[in-house]
Design a protein around this motif. Structure first.
Motif, short mmCIF file in Angstrom:
data_model
loop_
_atom_site.label_atom_id
_atom_site.label_comp_id
_atom_site.label_asym_id
_atom_site.label_seq_id
_atom_site.Cartn_x
_atom_site.Cartn_y
_atom_site.Cartn_z
N SER A 45 -10.39 1.17 -9.92
CA SER A 45 -9.86 2.53 -10.00
C SER A 45 -10.96 3.53 -9.69
O SER A 45 -12.12 3.35 -10.09
CB SER A 45 -9.27 2.80 -11.38
OG SER A 45 -8.91 4.16 -11.51
N SER A 80 -4.28 9.23 -7.56
CA SER A 80 -3.20 8.25 -7.52
C SER A 80 -3.35 7.23 -8.64
O SER A 80 -4.45 6.75 -8.91
CB SER A 80 -3.20 7.53 -6.17
OG SER A 80 -3.08 8.46 -5.10
N ALA A 81 -2.23 6.92 -9.28
CA ALA A 81 -2.23 5.94 -10.36
C ALA A 81 -0.85 5.31 -10.46
O ALA A 81 0.12 5.79 -9.88
CB ALA A 81 -2.62 6.61 -11.68
N PHE A 82 -0.78 4.23 -11.22
CA PHE A 82 0.49 3.53 -11.43
C PHE A 82 1.15 4.01 -12.73
O PHE A 82 0.48 4.28 -13.72
CB PHE A 82 0.25 2.02 -11.52
CG PHE A 82 -0.35 1.42 -10.28
CD1 PHE A 82 0.44 1.05 -9.21
CD2 PHE A 82 -1.72 1.24 -10.18
CE1 PHE A 82 -0.10 0.51 -8.07
CE2 PHE A 82 -2.28 0.69 -9.04
CZ PHE A 82 -1.48 0.32 -7.98
N THR A 84 0.82 -1.20 0.00
CA THR A 84 0.00 0.00 0.00
C THR A 84 0.86 1.25 0.00
O THR A 84 1.77 1.40 0.83
CB THR A 84 -0.98 0.01 1.20
OG1 THR A 84 -1.73 1.22 1.18
CG2 THR A 84 -0.25 -0.12 2.52
N ASN A 85 0.62 2.14 -0.96
CA ASN A 85 1.31 3.43 -1.06
C ASN A 85 2.83 3.28 -1.05
O ASN A 85 3.54 3.96 -0.30
CB ASN A 85 0.85 4.36 0.05
CG ASN A 85 -0.56 4.88 -0.19
OD1 ASN A 85 -1.19 4.59 -1.20
ND2 ASN A 85 -1.07 5.64 0.77
N GLU A 126 -2.17 -1.47 -3.70
CA GLU A 126 -3.15 -0.43 -3.48
C GLU A 126 -2.50 0.94 -3.36
O GLU A 126 -1.48 1.10 -2.69
CB GLU A 126 -3.94 -0.74 -2.20
CG GLU A 126 -5.04 0.24 -1.87
CD GLU A 126 -5.79 -0.18 -0.63
OE1 GLU A 126 -6.92 -0.66 -0.76
OE2 GLU A 126 -5.23 -0.03 0.49
N LEU A 127 -3.11 1.94 -4.01
CA LEU A 127 -2.71 3.33 -3.86
C LEU A 127 -3.92 4.13 -3.39
O LEU A 127 -5.01 4.01 -3.94
CB LEU A 127 -2.23 3.92 -5.19
CG LEU A 127 -1.03 3.25 -5.86
CD1 LEU A 127 -0.75 3.92 -7.20
CD2 LEU A 127 0.21 3.30 -4.97
N ASN A 128 -3.73 4.97 -2.38
CA ASN A 128 -4.80 5.81 -1.88
C ASN A 128 -4.22 7.16 -1.46
O ASN A 128 -3.44 7.24 -0.51
CB ASN A 128 -5.50 5.14 -0.70
CG ASN A 128 -6.72 5.92 -0.24
OD1 ASN A 128 -7.35 6.61 -1.02
ND2 ASN A 128 -7.03 5.84 1.04
N ASN A 151 -6.51 1.69 -7.09
CA ASN A 151 -5.98 3.05 -6.97
C ASN A 151 -7.13 4.04 -6.87
O ASN A 151 -8.14 3.90 -7.54
CB ASN A 151 -5.05 3.41 -8.13
CG ASN A 151 -5.72 3.37 -9.48
OD1 ASN A 151 -6.10 2.29 -9.96
ND2 ASN A 151 -5.86 4.52 -10.10
N SER A 184 -3.81 4.65 -15.20
CA SER A 184 -2.48 4.09 -14.95
C SER A 184 -1.81 3.80 -16.29
O SER A 184 -2.48 3.43 -17.26
CB SER A 184 -2.60 2.81 -14.13
OG SER A 184 -3.07 3.09 -12.82
#
Length: 223
Positions: A120, A96-98, A23-24, A52-54, A89, A131
């Motif tokens: 997403s 937030s994205a990859f 995460t993050n 996961e991205l938040n 995300n 992303s």
């Protein structure tokens, strides 16, 4: 893992939502490990691996390589589905994205409901933040009752050289699933994959370009 022998095994035994949970974070590679997450009863959102991205921003260079992810008894119902690999995300404060997410040379076996599914918070065109540089290649997906590989909210994702096979046919009546398909993604390339044995109540096709997708290229696959 270093050296020879069995892969080091991480067994969440259903006590945690995911056996591997990133995460993050960014600039990280996870390789040559085994993950399983089988509880006494199926549970919503249970996963083998979750990225996961938040409210993080742009995360670069995340790699899952040569992992064996197996026996994850998540929920088999789409609204609360479990996954072998879940990619998420979102965030309002910091979108937030990859940018540079690779999943390669992994073996995902007997995970329910899905093999890999993205989620997403930016898939509508008025909140579009895709992303990029997402690569899912040369993986083996076996015994997946639901969707095999579903990139969500991506631009230019490449799904290449994967084999999705031997669905157990255990989805309840009314459930919908397919082999490899993008959702709300642009410029997806799906090539050199093989999908066989989909046994789902609805859909069940090998390849699909789904909702809010533009310029999907599906070529050189076998079904």
């Amino acid at each position: 893992m270093y050296g020879s022998g069995a892969l080091p095994r991480f067994d969440a035994a259903g006590r945690f939502s995911s056996a591997l949970y990133l995460t993050n974070v960014q600039c990280i590679e996870i390789a040559d490990l085994e993950f399983t997450n089988h509880g006494d009863n199926p549970a919503p959102r249970r996963a083998g691996a979750t990225i996961e991205l938040n409210n993080f921003g742009i995360a670069r260079h995340i790699v899952l390589r040569r992992l064996f992810i197996h026996d994850v008894n998540g929920s088999i119902v789409k609204q609360s589905e479990g996954n072998g690999i879940a990619i998420r995300n979102g965030g309002v404060r910091t979108p937030s994205a990859f940018d540079g997410l690779t999943i390669e040379d992994c073996h995902i076996q007997d995970c329910q409901r899905n093999g890999l599914h993205g989620y997403s918070g930016y898939t509508s065109r008025d909140r579009w933040r895709p992303s990029r540089n997402v690569i899912i290649r040369d993986n083996l997906w076996e015994g997946i009752p639901g969707d095999g590989i579903v990139p969500v909210g991506c631009d230019g994702a490449v799904v290449q050289g994967n084999a999705v096979r031997n669905s157990p046919g255990t989805l309840p009546a009314g459930e919908v699933a397919a082999g490899i398909w993008p959702w709300s993604s642009d410029n997806t390339i799906i090539q050199y994959n093989e999908v066989s044995g989909m046994k789902t109540p609805w859909d069940g096709q090998a390849f699909d370009s789904d909702y809010n997708c533009q310029n999907t290229l599906i070529q050189y696959n076998y079904s």
